[in-house]
Scaffold this active site. Structure first.
Site, PDB file in Angstrom:
ATOM      1  NE  ARG A 160     -25.492   2.940 -21.802  1.00  0.00           N
ATOM      2  CZ  ARG A 160     -26.433   2.219 -22.331  1.00  0.00           C
ATOM      3  NH1 ARG A 160     -27.781   2.542 -21.899  1.00  0.00           N
ATOM      4  NH2 ARG A 160     -26.474   1.494 -23.501  1.00  0.00           N
ATOM      5  CB  THR A 161     -21.577   7.219 -25.911  1.00  0.00           C
ATOM      6  OG1 THR A 161     -21.536   5.948 -25.627  1.00  0.00           O
ATOM      7  CG2 THR A 161     -20.168   8.022 -25.975  1.00  0.00           C
TER       8      THR A 161
ATOM      9  NE  ARG B 206     -20.683   5.433 -30.235  1.00  0.00           N
ATOM     10  CZ  ARG B 206     -21.331   4.712 -29.489  1.00  0.00           C
ATOM     11  NH1 ARG B 206     -22.431   4.067 -29.783  1.00  0.00           N
ATOM     12  NH2 ARG B 206     -20.770   4.486 -28.312  1.00  0.00           N
TER      13      ARG B 206
ATOM     14  CG  HIS C  35     -16.889   3.064 -26.610  1.00  0.00           C
ATOM     15  ND1 HIS C  35     -17.160   4.303 -26.357  1.00  0.00           N
ATOM     16  CD2 HIS C  35     -18.086   2.679 -26.025  1.00  0.00           C
ATOM     17  CE1 HIS C  35     -18.077   4.700 -25.715  1.00  0.00           C
ATOM     18  NE2 HIS C  35     -18.769   3.694 -25.765  1.00  0.00           N
TER      19      HIS C  35
ATOM     20  CE  LYS D 281     -26.490  17.838 -48.410  1.00  0.00           C
ATOM     21  NZ  LYS D 281     -26.315  19.072 -47.997  1.00  0.00           N
TER      22      LYS D 281
END
Lengths: 152, 306
Positions: free
Chosen positions: B55-56, B105, B133, B84
């Site tokens: 959703r985000t 995120r 959030h 890496k």
């Protein structure tokens, strides 16, 4: 009454006295005092009228700053920090909790981003009733000072 | 004069003033009523999802494209140089030299704050581990204002997992700026963390810990449900509490007419499907509002005036 000094007097430098017994070595390590290369005298488990047992640290030729002294307040709030010049006490630091503390303690949250990145740890410090709380700038978690202010 | 969020990093709800929260909520309302396709024209947004999200990420990308902006980025950190061993600091330095803003995120707490220290453009936090959030909180505030006509002096019940639910913590912090009154309905093992309760005590905000869902239904304007995760309990314990924190349509008879049920989604079984058809269900509209709240935020961060 005959009084014998158990630790030699200091000509110039800083004396950190009245450290709770057992914390002296931690302080030595946390503030990287040995890395100064200066002569350091450490006394552990000395007898103290007020504390029962105490530790003491004398560092030659190093004057602890106000900021460093306040950082000490986190785990040795009753310590006394005296700056010595020519055998005289020229400054007695009054220990106060710092508003923030940078780069000395690692964040106890193992999932905090600060561990693997090119940044210094940073905590804001707040006295709360009987405890001192430290909040990590990055992960925003709040810890009791006893959880943060330890040697890892 | 430029709006107060222009060129600002959006990292954590406690960074916001009451006025800034209101500005985002108002702007989201305007954009929902009068859609705009020009506010991000010529702007390129980096969408950096070091951890997968449905959703985000999709609502951010929808928001950017609906506003006329362009998107670059990745949906999974596994394919990037992070794998890496590149530091986040280095990754962000580079990405921020390509884009006008970075939405990110990351699985580690504090990642967005750290990124903001190395980025040359605004960083918008789309979730950092279990920490913050903020855009979820903004869309929740927008939804609450939309359904109640105000953010002032509302009564809100939070139900379910209040210990680990970051959305619950940030929304509580935000609503406490507006004189809210709270009911916390949770099993003891998932109670609201002490630090949030202490913050409320310091601000003189009223809250009550409750263990029965039925008792609070007639009292509240908003019922904010969350998922109690099975994996937090052993099987016997879970059976005991399961059902105690489930909302069914027949329980809503005593609810106020204005009462709305919200949920950050995904729901599993804490809201039964028969609730969906009641006039109280608002969680799907809430999810849709995510696009408007994110549009509002992006527009304010990337334009002096909106």
């Amino acid at each position: 009454m005959q009084y014998t000094r158990t630790v030699e007097a200091l000509k110039q430098g800083t004396v950190i006295d009245h450290i709770p017994a057992g914390q002296g070595v931690n302080i030595l390590r946390l503030f990287k005092l040995a890395e100064t290369g200066e002569r350091i005298t450490v006394g552990l488990n000395l007898s103290s009228r007020h504390m029962g047992a105490k530790d003491i640290i004398k560092v030659e030729n190093v004057a602890l700053t106000e900021e460093q002294a306040n950082e000490l307040a986190l785990f040795a709030p009753k310590a006394t920090v005296n700056v010595i010049d020519n055998f005289e006490v020229v400054k007695k630091h009054k220990l106060e909790l710092p508003e923030s503390i940078e780069g000395i303690f690692a964040c106890p949250n193992s999932n905090c981003i600060s561990h693997a990145e090119p940044v210094k740890s940073f905590f804001s410090v707040r006295a709360q009733s009987k405890d001192v709380k430290m909040k990590c700038k990055y992960c925003e978690k709040v810890f009791s000072k006893d959880i943060v202010a330890v040697v890892r | 004069m430029a709006n107060p969020l222009y060129r600002k990093h959006i990292i954590s709800i406690p960074d916001f003033s009451r006025e800034e929260l209101e500005l985002v909520v108002e702007t989201a309302g305007k954009l929902k009523r009068n859609p705009r396709n020009d506010l991000l024209q010529g702007k390129l947004v980096g969408s950096c999802f070091f951890e997968p999200s449905t959703r985000t990420r999709l609502s951010f990308e929808t928001a950017v494209q609906r506003l006329g902006g362009d998107i670059i980025g990745f949906a999974d950190g596994g394919n990037t140089s992070a794998k890496k061993g590149e530091t986040l600091a280095d990754s962000i330095k580079i990405i921020s030299s390509y884009a006008d803003a970075v939405v990110m995120r990351h699985p580690k707490e504090g990642a967005a704050r750290l990124a903001s220290e190395f980025s040359s453009v605004p960083v918008i936090n789309g979730g950092d581990g279990s920490n913050q959030h903020p855009t979820q909180t903004l869309l929740d505030l927008f939804t609450i204002r939309e359904t109640q006509g105000t953010l002032e002096n509302l009564t809100i019940a939070f139900v379910g997992d209040l210990k680990y639910g970051r959305t619950v913590h940030s929304l509580t912090q935000a609503l406490s700026l507006f004189g809210a009154r709270f009911y916390f309905v949770a099993p003891e093992q998932l109670a609201m963390p002490e630090y949030i309760c202490e913050e409320l005590d310091e601000k003189g905000i009223e809250y009550t810990l409750v263990d029965s869902l039925d008792d609070v239904i007639p009292l509240v304007d908003i019922m904010y449900m969350t998922r109690v995760q099975r994996e937090r309990f052993d099987e016997a314990e879970f059976k005991k509490i399961q059902g105690q924190f489930v909302l069914r349509a027949d329980m809503l008879k005593t609810a106020r007419t204005n009462m709305k049920v919200m949920h950050p989604l995904p729901r599993v079984d804490e809201i039964t499907v028969d609730v969906d058809a009641t006039p109280h269900a608002y969680y799907f509209e809430q999810a849709k509002n995510g696009v408007y709240a994110r549009q509002a935020l992006l527009s304010l961060v990337l334009n002096e005036t909106v």
